[in-house]
Design an enzyme around this catalytic site. Sequence first.
Site, PDB file in Angstrom:
ATOM      1  N   LYS A   9     -20.627   5.149   3.048  1.00  0.00           N
ATOM      2  CA  LYS A   9     -20.919   5.735   1.728  1.00  0.00           C
ATOM      3  C   LYS A   9     -22.189   5.111   1.159  1.00  0.00           C
ATOM      4  O   LYS A   9     -23.053   5.795   0.613  1.00  0.00           O
ATOM      5  CB  LYS A   9     -19.743   5.517   0.769  1.00  0.00           C
ATOM      6  N   SER A  54     -17.940   6.744  -3.415  1.00  0.00           N
ATOM      7  CA  SER A  54     -16.650   6.114  -3.674  1.00  0.00           C
ATOM      8  C   SER A  54     -16.849   4.791  -4.398  1.00  0.00           C
ATOM      9  O   SER A  54     -17.849   4.090  -4.171  1.00  0.00           O
ATOM     10  CB  SER A  54     -15.975   5.862  -2.322  1.00  0.00           C
ATOM     11  N   ALA A  55     -15.860   4.422  -5.207  1.00  0.00           N
ATOM     12  CA  ALA A  55     -15.869   3.109  -5.861  1.00  0.00           C
ATOM     13  C   ALA A  55     -15.853   1.986  -4.828  1.00  0.00           C
ATOM     14  O   ALA A  55     -16.176   0.843  -5.153  1.00  0.00           O
ATOM     15  CB  ALA A  55     -14.646   2.985  -6.755  1.00  0.00           C
ATOM     16  N   PHE A 101     -18.629  17.110   0.701  1.00  0.00           N
ATOM     17  CA  PHE A 101     -17.370  16.370   0.836  1.00  0.00           C
ATOM     18  C   PHE A 101     -17.107  15.951   2.281  1.00  0.00           C
ATOM     19  O   PHE A 101     -16.341  15.014   2.512  1.00  0.00           O
ATOM     20  CB  PHE A 101     -16.175  17.253   0.429  1.00  0.00           C
ATOM     21  N   ASP A 105     -16.396  23.918   7.087  1.00  0.00           N
ATOM     22  CA  ASP A 105     -15.394  22.894   7.393  1.00  0.00           C
ATOM     23  C   ASP A 105     -14.983  23.043   8.852  1.00  0.00           C
ATOM     24  O   ASP A 105     -14.882  24.171   9.351  1.00  0.00           O
ATOM     25  CB  ASP A 105     -14.166  23.062   6.474  1.00  0.00           C
ATOM     26  N   ASN A 123      -2.253   6.095   1.829  1.00  0.00           N
ATOM     27  CA  ASN A 123      -2.455   5.862   0.395  1.00  0.00           C
ATOM     28  C   ASN A 123      -1.152   5.929  -0.396  1.00  0.00           C
ATOM     29  O   ASN A 123      -0.183   6.561   0.030  1.00  0.00           O
ATOM     30  CB  ASN A 123      -3.477   6.866  -0.154  1.00  0.00           C
ATOM     31  N   TYR A 172     -16.085   2.166   6.501  1.00  0.00           N
ATOM     32  CA  TYR A 172     -16.048   3.413   5.724  1.00  0.00           C
ATOM     33  C   TYR A 172     -16.915   3.275   4.462  1.00  0.00           C
ATOM     34  O   TYR A 172     -17.758   4.133   4.168  1.00  0.00           O
ATOM     35  CB  TYR A 172     -14.602   3.758   5.343  1.00  0.00           C
TER      36      TYR A 172
HETATM   37  P1  NAD Z   1     -10.338  15.269   3.263  1.00  0.00           P
HETATM   38  O1  NAD Z   1     -10.271  14.636   4.590  1.00  0.00           O
HETATM   39  O2  NAD Z   1      -9.139  15.927   2.717  1.00  0.00           O
HETATM   40  O3  NAD Z   1     -11.550  16.317   3.207  1.00  0.00           O
HETATM   41  C1  NAD Z   1     -12.696  16.189   4.008  1.00  0.00           C
HETATM   42  C2  NAD Z   1     -12.947  17.560   4.621  1.00  0.00           C
HETATM   43  O4  NAD Z   1     -14.116  17.484   5.426  1.00  0.00           O
HETATM   44  C3  NAD Z   1     -11.800  18.023   5.508  1.00  0.00           C
HETATM   45  O5  NAD Z   1     -11.516  19.376   5.210  1.00  0.00           O
HETATM   46  C4  NAD Z   1     -12.361  17.872   6.907  1.00  0.00           C
HETATM   47  O6  NAD Z   1     -11.781  18.792   7.798  1.00  0.00           O
HETATM   48  C5  NAD Z   1     -13.832  18.122   6.670  1.00  0.00           C
HETATM   49  N1  NAD Z   1     -14.727  17.506   7.648  1.00  0.00           N
HETATM   50  C6  NAD Z   1     -14.729  16.224   8.085  1.00  0.00           C
HETATM   51  N2  NAD Z   1     -15.706  16.049   8.968  1.00  0.00           N
HETATM   52  C7  NAD Z   1     -16.362  17.221   9.095  1.00  0.00           C
HETATM   53  C8  NAD Z   1     -17.481  17.657   9.854  1.00  0.00           C
HETATM   54  N3  NAD Z   1     -18.133  16.840  10.679  1.00  0.00           N
HETATM   55  N4  NAD Z   1     -17.882  18.940   9.728  1.00  0.00           N
HETATM   56  C9  NAD Z   1     -17.228  19.785   8.895  1.00  0.00           C
HETATM   57  N5  NAD Z   1     -16.176  19.427   8.153  1.00  0.00           N
HETATM   58  C10 NAD Z   1     -15.736  18.163   8.260  1.00  0.00           C
HETATM   59  O7  NAD Z   1     -10.851  14.128   2.238  1.00  0.00           O
HETATM   60  P2  NAD Z   1     -10.935  14.175   0.661  1.00  0.00           P
HETATM   61  O8  NAD Z   1      -9.947  13.198   0.140  1.00  0.00           O
HETATM   62  O9  NAD Z   1     -10.941  15.549   0.165  1.00  0.00           O
HETATM   63  O10 NAD Z   1     -12.360  13.507   0.468  1.00  0.00           O
HETATM   64  C11 NAD Z   1     -13.525  14.292   0.350  1.00  0.00           C
HETATM   65  C12 NAD Z   1     -14.727  13.357   0.275  1.00  0.00           C
HETATM   66  O11 NAD Z   1     -14.557  12.449  -0.808  1.00  0.00           O
HETATM   67  C13 NAD Z   1     -14.897  12.502   1.523  1.00  0.00           C
HETATM   68  O12 NAD Z   1     -16.278  12.373   1.783  1.00  0.00           O
HETATM   69  C14 NAD Z   1     -14.317  11.162   1.109  1.00  0.00           C
HETATM   70  O13 NAD Z   1     -14.900  10.098   1.819  1.00  0.00           O
HETATM   71  C15 NAD Z   1     -14.686  11.122  -0.353  1.00  0.00           C
HETATM   72  N6  NAD Z   1     -13.811  10.257  -1.139  1.00  0.00           N
HETATM   73  C16 NAD Z   1     -12.452  10.439  -1.051  1.00  0.00           C
HETATM   74  C17 NAD Z   1     -11.612   9.600  -1.784  1.00  0.00           C
HETATM   75  C18 NAD Z   1     -10.110   9.730  -1.655  1.00  0.00           C
HETATM   76  O14 NAD Z   1      -9.404   8.743  -1.936  1.00  0.00           O
HETATM   77  N7  NAD Z   1      -9.575  10.883  -1.288  1.00  0.00           N
HETATM   78  C19 NAD Z   1     -12.151   8.611  -2.608  1.00  0.00           C
HETATM   79  C20 NAD Z   1     -13.540   8.467  -2.692  1.00  0.00           C
HETATM   80  C21 NAD Z   1     -14.365   9.302  -1.939  1.00  0.00           C
HETATM   81  C1  WQD Z   2      -3.561   1.742  -3.935  1.00  0.00           C
HETATM   82  C2  WQD Z   2      -2.681   0.537  -4.234  1.00  0.00           C
HETATM   83  C3  WQD Z   2      -2.295  -0.877  -2.339  1.00  0.00           C
HETATM   84  C4  WQD Z   2      -0.032   2.079  -0.041  1.00  0.00           C
HETATM   85  C5  WQD Z   2      -8.348   3.829  -0.892  1.00  0.00           C
HETATM   86  C6  WQD Z   2      -9.636   3.504  -0.192  1.00  0.00           C
HETATM   87  C7  WQD Z   2     -10.803   3.738  -1.115  1.00  0.00           C
HETATM   88  C8  WQD Z   2     -10.761   5.150  -1.697  1.00  0.00           C
HETATM   89  C9  WQD Z   2      -9.432   5.472  -2.286  1.00  0.00           C
HETATM   90  C10 WQD Z   2     -12.064   6.672  -0.382  1.00  0.00           C
HETATM   91  C11 WQD Z   2      -3.180  -0.751  -3.590  1.00  0.00           C
HETATM   92  C12 WQD Z   2      -1.002  -0.244  -2.810  1.00  0.00           C
HETATM   93  C13 WQD Z   2      -0.755   1.436  -1.020  1.00  0.00           C
HETATM   94  C14 WQD Z   2       1.278   1.632   0.242  1.00  0.00           C
HETATM   95  C15 WQD Z   2       1.059  -0.036  -1.469  1.00  0.00           C
HETATM   96  N1  WQD Z   2     -10.965   6.138  -0.686  1.00  0.00           N
HETATM   97  N2  WQD Z   2      -0.218   0.392  -1.732  1.00  0.00           N
HETATM   98  N3  WQD Z   2       1.774   0.593  -0.491  1.00  0.00           N
HETATM   99  O1  WQD Z   2      -6.745   1.172  -1.130  1.00  0.00           O
HETATM  100  O2  WQD Z   2      -7.129   1.510  -3.621  1.00  0.00           O
HETATM  101  O3  WQD Z   2      -8.229   2.990  -2.036  1.00  0.00           O
HETATM  102  O4  WQD Z   2      -8.372   5.185  -1.344  1.00  0.00           O
HETATM  103  O5  WQD Z   2     -13.168   6.388  -0.765  1.00  0.00           O
HETATM  104  O6  WQD Z   2     -11.946   3.513  -0.370  1.00  0.00           O
HETATM  105  O7  WQD Z   2      -9.590   2.133   0.199  1.00  0.00           O
HETATM  106  O8  WQD Z   2      -5.817   3.210  -2.323  1.00  0.00           O
HETATM  107  O9  WQD Z   2      -3.674   4.369  -2.410  1.00  0.00           O
HETATM  108  O10 WQD Z   2      -4.245   2.985  -0.368  1.00  0.00           O
HETATM  109  O11 WQD Z   2      -3.729   1.840  -2.521  1.00  0.00           O
HETATM  110  O12 WQD Z   2       1.562  -0.981  -2.102  1.00  0.00           O
HETATM  111  O13 WQD Z   2       1.962   2.165   1.136  1.00  0.00           O
HETATM  112  O14 WQD Z   2      -1.383   0.765  -3.691  1.00  0.00           O
HETATM  113  O15 WQD Z   2      -2.084  -2.208  -1.933  1.00  0.00           O
HETATM  114  O16 WQD Z   2      -2.889  -1.800  -4.479  1.00  0.00           O
HETATM  115  P1  WQD Z   2      -6.974   2.071  -2.253  1.00  0.00           P
HETATM  116  P2  WQD Z   2      -4.334   3.178  -1.834  1.00  0.00           P
END
Ligand code: NAD
Ligand code: WQD
Length: 336
Positions: A152, A124-125, A80, A31, A198, A148
């Site tokens: 994916k 991701s969805a 991740f 990381d 979020n 973004y």
């Molecule tokens: P996060 O940002 O908390 O974790 C990502 C980690 O990767 C961090 O620790 C960051 O420092 C590290 N990182 C980023 N770029 C790097 C690089 N070039 N080299 C080494 N380390 C690096 O995010 P998260 O929420 O834990 O998400 C993890 C994965 O899941 C991501 O790929 C994200 O896109 C995916 N994802 C997250 C969500 C969400 O809503 N949290 C939803 C769907 C998919």
């Molecule tokens: C959830 C709901 C907002 C913030 C995101 C990424 C998605 C995935 C997960 C990585 C929505 C509402 C939000 C606020 C609000 N990430 N909202 N006030 O947008 O579903 O998904 O995270 O892959 O790609 O887009 O998540 O938590 O931002 O929003 O009313 O301050 O909450 O409109 O309906 P989202 P979110």
Amino acid sequence: MRILVTGGAGYIGSHTLISLLSKEHEICVVDNYVNSSPIALDRVRRLTNHDFEQHDLDIGNGPELSNVFTKFQPEAVIHFAGLKAVGESERDPLLYYHENISGAISLLKAMDACNCRQIVFSSSATVYGEPCYLPYDEKHPLAPINPYGRTKYFIEEIIKDWTKTDNNKKAILLRYFNPVGADNSGEIGEDPDGIPNNLLPFIAQVAVGRLEHLNIFGDDYDTRDGTGIRDYIHVSDLADGHAAAVNYFTKMSGVEIFNLGTGNGISVFEVVEAFKQASGKDIPFHIAPRRNGDLPAYWAESKKANNLLGWSANYTIDDICRDSWHWQSKNQEGYK
Ligand code: NAD
Ligand code: WQD
């Protein structure tokens, strides 16, 4: 199994480490802490009473990454690491294409160099885009609506091509829905930099008094109460999904794709109410205009993961809010 975890200090990565270490897997974390803190890793060690390797390294640094691979000789990678903010990806798409896609390619090259042939990828969805039908299943057409999401989608395609170069290569693409909540110890959790993008971290910071009120982005959607509907999955359930995925490698070949969600859609108003109950705090909110790019509603069909991985989400939205509040109230400024 010896598993190299990229982005292991991050939100989902750190929770997944707890699941993997409790199953006695041997772990090496890579990381660069661009969006996380190494403190999370210390806390994982303390919580699990297990040690593991840790490298402060950017996955784009091919030679250094190869050194780590050569020494650790992982049997599988969980990937991740990457950038994940949708708005930022729209403002600076090249940053996202560079970091996420070049990072993935650099990782796959390092895997090739030491014959590591199994990868679990955090997708991701968001790859589905505008719903043609709901719930989304894994066969739903893919049409991501922001840079973004497109990173994916492209990485999924790159990984699929990578597996075709060798019959023994295997990839599991996990499409997460909305990961929320925190480990029930309250020791690790989501710690966004600056104002949260979020919903759950935003609400938690309102509850703890760091932010004044929540803006609810639209109450005029065609949903049961007018607010957006999502499939919120407890991060510890999601973490267990990775441990189940790693076990599935022995039963598969090529590529498998799994949605990880609960199968239930919850509205913004319902989340706010659940958080009020869990925290005993008022959550003041204003109704604000819809956020650009938000879809009205989506949730997962997760039967494939239920049936093949033997995994399902157990935690409810009340559990999620309880654990999110526990983390936020115990760590008001996150890891700082
Ligand atoms: P996060 O940002 O908390 O974790 C990502 C980690 O990767 C961090 O620790 C960051 O420092 C590290 N990182 C980023 N770029 C790097 C690089 N070039 N080299 C080494 N380390 C690096 O995010 P998260 O929420 O834990 O998400 C993890 C994965 O899941 C991501 O790929 C994200 O896109 C995916 N994802 C997250 C969500 C969400 O809503 N949290 C939803 C769907 C998919
Ligand atoms: C959830 C709901 C907002 C913030 C995101 C990424 C998605 C995935 C997960 C990585 C929505 C509402 C939000 C606020 C609000 N990430 N909202 N006030 O947008 O579903 O998904 O995270 O892959 O790609 O887009 O998540 O938590 O931002 O929003 O009313 O301050 O909450 O409109 O309906 P989202 P979110």
